[in-house]
Design an enzyme around this catalytic site. Structure first.
Site, PDB file in Angstrom:
ATOM      1  N   CYS A  93       0.823  -1.214   0.000  1.00 31.87           N
ATOM      2  CA  CYS A  93       0.000   0.000   0.000  1.00 31.87           C
ATOM      3  C   CYS A  93       0.856   1.262   0.000  1.00 31.87           C
ATOM      4  CB  CYS A  93      -0.975   0.001   1.173  1.00 31.87           C
ATOM      5  SG  CYS A  93      -0.232  -0.260   2.794  1.00 31.87           S
ATOM      6  N   HIS A 167      -2.051   1.364   7.338  1.00 31.45           N
ATOM      7  CA  HIS A 167      -2.381   1.353   5.917  1.00 31.45           C
ATOM      8  C   HIS A 167      -2.086   2.722   5.311  1.00 31.45           C
ATOM      9  CE1 HIS A 167      -4.455   0.301   2.247  1.00 31.45           C
ATOM     10  NE2 HIS A 167      -5.356   1.264   2.401  1.00 31.45           N
TER      11      HIS A 167
END
Length: 230
Positions: A93, A167
């Site tokens: 990510c 994230h």
């Protein structure tokens, strides 16, 4: 270069470190006049030190409402580049956030056509978000760059996906002057605000809202894609 016959590459997570991101993206084709800088806090005097222009903001945060978060977004939002995050790319990510930041800033960031980023941008024009994910999965040039930079940093590298709690997502402004969140785990790009003239301050306002509403934890880091400055 894409090789369909190699084993599935395990994309190890990147440390949220602007120096690592800068070295990585320079290696794959980000021009030297653009760099990554750390956001140390929300206070005006800290934000004033960040060189302008700021093209995008990247945050690395722990999502506290992950299921609800993934249901947001709209695939019809007009953006230059959006890709999905597949299971293979679960730990990638950070790279995906960089791609979203850079490739949605093409008016300012001019990529060499023969660079890794330049070739990826050109090949992705006719692809769907899902196809772009598959293309990155199999891009051995990106894999080789990723290997060297994922091993850098001061923190202990997570070895299992279950250990990765944070994230990366990116915020940038589209051609309609909308502040958009780019997150490959969502349904599509998410419009945060209309008529955005300052991506940094718009992003900071949204991050503060998410903290206040309990959507993310206070364990987060923030950085900018910005001009190198004087």
């Amino acid at each position: 270069m894409v090789d369909q016959n190699t084993e599935v590459f395990n994309w190890p997570p990147l440390e949220s470190n602007p120096e690592i991101f800068e070295e990585y993206m320079n290696k794959v084709g980000l021009p030297k006049e653009w760099t990554f800088g750390e956001i140390y806090g929300f206070e005006e005097d800290l934000l004033a030190f960040i060189p302008r222009p700021v093209l995008a903001v990247i945050i690395n945060a722990e999502r506290l409402k992950k299921t609800e978060d993934k249901q947001k977004g709209d695939a019809s939002v007009p953006v230059e580049y959006y890709m999905k995050q597949t299971e293979v790319l679960d730990n990638a990510c950070g790279v995906i956030a960089c791609l979203h930041a850079i490739l949605n800033s093409s008016d300012q960031v001019k990529l060499a056509e023969d660079s890794i980023l330049g070739k990826l941008k050109e090949s992705a024009k006719s692809m769907t978000p899902e196809e772009r994910a598959t293309a990155l999965e199999n891009n051995t040039e990106f894999q080789n760059a990723h290997k060297s930079h994922a091993s850098q940093g001061q923190s202990n590298q997570a070895s299992e996906q279950s250990e990765v709690k944070h994230h990366f997502v990116a915020f940038a402004v589209n051609k309609n002057k909308q502040l958009v969140e780019f997150d490959g785990t969502k349904v599509g790009p998410l419009v945060i605000a209309e008529n955005c003239e300052d991506v940094l301050m718009g992003s900071i306002k949204e991050i503060q809202r998410r903290l206040a509403d309990g959507e993310i934890s206070e364990s987060l880091s923030m950085m900018t894609l910005n001009g190198r400055g004087e």
